[in-house]
Design an enzyme around this catalytic site. Structure first.
Site, mmCIF file in Angstrom:
data_model
loop_
_atom_site.group_PDB
_atom_site.id
_atom_site.type_symbol
_atom_site.label_atom_id
_atom_site.label_comp_id
_atom_site.label_asym_id
_atom_site.label_seq_id
_atom_site.Cartn_x
_atom_site.Cartn_y
_atom_site.Cartn_z
ATOM 1 N N HIS A 99 7.969 -7.187 -3.528
ATOM 2 C CA HIS A 99 6.686 -7.605 -4.111
ATOM 3 C C HIS A 99 6.872 -8.911 -4.887
ATOM 4 O O HIS A 99 7.314 -8.902 -6.035
ATOM 5 C CB HIS A 99 6.145 -6.516 -5.040
ATOM 6 N N GLU A 120 4.572 -10.702 -6.125
ATOM 7 C CA GLU A 120 3.491 -10.895 -7.085
ATOM 8 C C GLU A 120 3.794 -10.350 -8.477
ATOM 9 O O GLU A 120 3.137 -10.722 -9.452
ATOM 10 C CB GLU A 120 2.187 -10.261 -6.556
ATOM 11 N N GLY A 131 0.826 -1.201 0.000
ATOM 12 C CA GLY A 131 0.000 0.000 0.000
ATOM 13 C C GLY A 131 0.857 1.246 0.000
ATOM 14 O O GLY A 131 2.057 1.190 0.296
ATOM 15 N N ASP A 190 -16.815 -12.405 -21.865
ATOM 16 C CA ASP A 190 -17.353 -12.515 -20.509
ATOM 17 C C ASP A 190 -18.842 -12.828 -20.510
ATOM 18 O O ASP A 190 -19.287 -13.800 -19.884
ATOM 19 C CB ASP A 190 -17.089 -11.219 -19.733
ATOM 20 N N LYS A 225 -10.023 -12.588 -15.804
ATOM 21 C CA LYS A 225 -10.239 -12.713 -17.248
ATOM 22 C C LYS A 225 -9.715 -14.030 -17.800
ATOM 23 O O LYS A 225 -10.405 -14.720 -18.560
ATOM 24 C CB LYS A 225 -9.562 -11.544 -17.980
ATOM 25 N N CYS A 264 5.407 -6.049 1.728
ATOM 26 C CA CYS A 264 5.781 -4.630 1.696
ATOM 27 C C CYS A 264 5.075 -3.877 2.827
ATOM 28 O O CYS A 264 5.397 -4.055 3.984
ATOM 29 C CB CYS A 264 5.470 -4.037 0.321
ATOM 30 N N TYR A 265 4.066 -3.045 2.512
ATOM 31 C CA TYR A 265 3.336 -2.355 3.569
ATOM 32 C C TYR A 265 2.722 -3.366 4.533
ATOM 33 O O TYR A 265 2.637 -3.115 5.744
ATOM 34 C CB TYR A 265 2.242 -1.474 2.963
#
Length: 520
Positions: free
Chosen positions: A176, A178, A59, A234, A376, A86-87
Site C-alpha cells: 500500500h 498510500e 480491498g 466547512d 478537509k 494490493c487487491y
C-alpha cells in the site's frame, strides 16, 4: 461525477478502508482524482469519465472466490496507464491471464522490497538491489503474472511485489503506497501520475476557486440561496465562496444548537455579520435541542434527535425567506464517497447526521454543494485562498452533533455548561503551550462516572473529565499526542479548580485505527 475539466485520475474502489488515502496522495501531487465503486465502472462510464489514468484500490475480498469484485476488462483497453494496488494488482492479474491463489503465507505489516529492474515507476528508490520499506496487507498471493508483464521488485513474501507491462502501461504493487507506513509511497504514486501517465498536475485551490464561482453563478442564476451554517470550517468556507459568487442573493441561517463550544456562536455571528457583511439569521434554539435530548442516552438516538430537530428548526426559518430556491451545504468529498461506498459498512450509521445527496421531501429546495470535490485539508486551503482568518481556518474539527456526543448518557443543560468550561480551559492551555497547530483535534469529554475526592477539608462526589488530543494528517488515521506532563498538569489543575462539578481529570491515549470515519 465532477464537471471539472482538469486532467483527472479515476480511482476504482474495491472496498479498502484506506482508499481515500490514495486520493489524498494523488491530490497532494496536484492531480485531480475521483473515487468510484468498482460495480459502477464499465465501458460507458469510462467513455463518459475520460480518465487520464486509472488506479485500482485494495480491498478485503479474494479475487478467486465466487462473487468477488472483478475488474471490468474495459479498464485495460482505454489506452491509459493503470496501477493496481494490493487487491487491485490481483484483480489486474486475474483479468489479464495471471494466477492468484490462497493458502500461502500471509504478509501483513512492515516488509522490505528489493528492486530488480530499473523503471520510471521506481525512480528515486535506487537501482537493482536497493531495498525499500513498505506496508503489506494481503492473505492471497500472486503465483503467476499475465503475459507481457515483468517483475520490477520482490519481497520475501511476494515474488511479484511490483510488476509492470510497460508497453500497455500497466503496473501493479502488492503493498500500500498510500499509507504513511510506506515512507516513499507518495513518491511512487507521483511517479505513476507524472512520469508514467505524463500528467502535469494542474489542480490548485486558485483554479478551483475561479471554476467554482463560475459554476455557482451558472447553477443559481438570479435565484436566492439559503446556506445552513453550523459554525464549522466547512459550511463557513462554502458560504463565503458562494457569497463571492452571488453576493446578496445568499442568506445564511445559523442554527445555534446550544451544543457548541464556549463562545463559538458569538464568533460565527461576528465573522459573518461584522467582517463579511453576509445576511445572517441567527436562531438560538438551544432549549429546543436540549428538550429533544431529554431522557435520551443511546448515542445514535441522540444523533437522530439532533438531526431531526435541526431540520425542523432550519425548515421553519427557511420558509420565512421568500423566493429561495437553493440550499447550500458544506458537504465534503469523504461524505460523498461514504454515501456511495462500494462496501456499505458503518458509514450510514456514523454519518447519520449528514444530509449527503438529498433533503427531506418537505423541503423543496435544490442543493448547492460547492465543496463536494474537496477533502478537509483542501477546504482549509480554499479558506486561506478566500482570505479567511488563519485562526478560524485552522480550528480543530468539531462534530455536527456538537457536545452531545461528548457527554455519554443523557445530555442536560448543567452537563453542557460544565463541559464547555472544561473544554475551553483545555484548549486555552494547549494554545498557551504553542501546541494547538501541531494537534489535529483536541477536546474534553464528560464521562458518566463519578468519583469521591477530597478538596480542601471536604469530600466531593463529582464527575470525571477525559482529555483527548490526537495527531493526524488526513483524519483517516490518528494517534494520541504525547503531551509534556507539565501541560497536562496545568490543564488538569485548572479544570478541577475552576469547573465546579469535576474532581478528576484523565488523559486518553487511545489511537484511531485506519478506516474509521470520525474521531469524536
Amino acid at each position: 461525477m465532477s464537471e471539472t475539466h482538469h486532467q483527472r485520475v479515476l480511482i476504482v474502489d474495491y472496498g479498502s478502508q484506506v482508499t481515500q488515502l490514495i486520493a489524498r496522495r494523488v491530490r497532494e501531487s496536484g492531480v485531480y482524482c475521483e473515487i468510484h465503486p468498482y460495480d459502477k465502472v464499465d465501458a460507458p462510464f469510462l467513455q463518459s469519465f475520460q480518465p487520464a489514468a486509472v488506479i485500482l484500490s485494495g480491498g478485503p475480498a479474494s479475487v478467486h472466490e465466487e462473487y468477488s469484485p472483478q475488474a471490468d476488462p474495459a479498464v485495460f483497453t482505454q489506452g491509459v496507464p493503470v496501477l493496481g494496488i494490493c487487491y487491485g494488482e490481483m484483480a489486474m492479474c486475474q483479468a489479464l491471464g495471471g494466477l492468484v491463489e490462497s493458502g500461502h503465507q500471509r504478509e501483513f505489516g512492515r516488509a522490505d522490497i528489493t528492486v530488480q529492474t530499473e523503471s520510471p515507476f521506481l525512480e528515486g528508490l535506487g537501482g537493482p538491489g536497493a531495498c525499500e520499506p513498505v506496508w503489506m496487507s494481503h492473505g492471497d498471493k500472486i503465483t503467476a503474472i499475465p503475459p507481457g508483464f515483468e517483475v520490477l521488485a520482490t519481497s520475501p513474501g511476494s515474488p511479484f511485489a511490483v510488476i509492470a507491462d510497460p508497453v500497455r502501461q500497466l503496473y501493479g504493487v502488492q503493498f500500500h503506497p498510500e499509507v504513511a507506513h510506506t515512507p516513499r509511497g507518495a513518491m511512487l504514486l507521483r511517479n505513476f501520475t507524472h512520469r508514467i501517465a505524463g500528467l502535469s498536475g494542474d489542480w490548485s485551490m486558485a483554479a478551483f476557486r475561479e471554476e467554482s464561482i463560475a459554476r455557482i453563478r451558472a447553477q443559481v442564476g438570479t435565484e436566492k440561496v439559503i446556506c445552513g451554517l453550523s459554525g464549522g470550517v466547512d459550511s463557513s468556507v462554502a458560504a463565503i465562496l458562494i457569497h463571492e459568487a452571488i453576493g446578496a442573493q445568499l442568506t445564511c441561517v445559523f442554527v445555534d444548537t446550544g451544543l457548541l463550544r464556549s463562545g463559538e456562536a458569538d464568533q460565527v455571528v461576528s465573522l459573518f455579520r461584522g467582517h463579511y457583511n453576509i445576511p445572517l439569521i441567527h436562531v438560538d434554539a438551544g432549549d429546543e435541542f436540549l428538550g429533544a435530548l431529554k431522557g435520551v442516552s443511546e448515542p445514535e438516538a441522540k444523533r437522530k434527535a439532533i438531526g431531526k430537530t435541526f431540520i425542523d428548526v432550519f425548515d421553519r426559518e427557511a420558509a420565512k425567506i421568500e423566493g429561495a430556491s437553493f440550499l447550500a451545504q458544506g458537504t465534503l468529498y469523504p461524505d460523498v464517497i461514504e454515501s456511495i461506498s462500494a462496501k456499505g459498512g458503518p458509514s450510514q450509521v456514523i454519518k447519520s447526521h449528514h444530509n449527503v445527496g438529498g433533503l427531506p421531501e418537505t423541503m423543496k429546495l435544490k442543493l448547492v454543494e460547492p465543496l463536494r470535490e474537496l477533502f478537509k485539508d483542501e477546504v482549509r486551503a480554499l479558506g486561506r485562498e478566500l482570505g479567511l482568518d488563519p485562526a478560524f481556518v485552522g480550528r480543530h474539527p468539531f462534530p455536527g452533533p456538537g457536545l452531545a456526543i461528548r457527554i455519554p448518557g443523557e445530555v442536560t443543560p448543567e452537563k453542557v455548561v460544565v463541559l464547555q468550561k472544561a473544554d475551553l480551559i483545555w484548549l486555552d492551555e494547549i494554545r498557551k503551550a504553542g501546541l494547538y497547530d501541531t494537534i489535529w483535534q483536541a477536546f474534553a469529554v464528560l464521562l458518566p462516572v463519578k468519583t469521591v475526592g477530597v478538596m480542601g477539608d471536604a469530600r466531593t462526589y463529582e464527575d470525571v473529565c477525559a482529555l483527548r488530543a490526537v495527531t493526524s494528517t488526513d483524519g483517516m488515521t490518528a494517534d494520541f499526542f504525547e503531551f509534556p506532563w507539565a501541560v497536562l498538569g496545568r490543564a488538569a489543575t485548572r479544570i478541577v479548580n475552576e469547573v465546579k462539578g469535576i474532581n478528576r481529570v484523565v488523559y486518553d491515549v487511545t489511537s484511531k485505527p485506519p478506516g474509521t470515519i470520525e474521531w469524536e
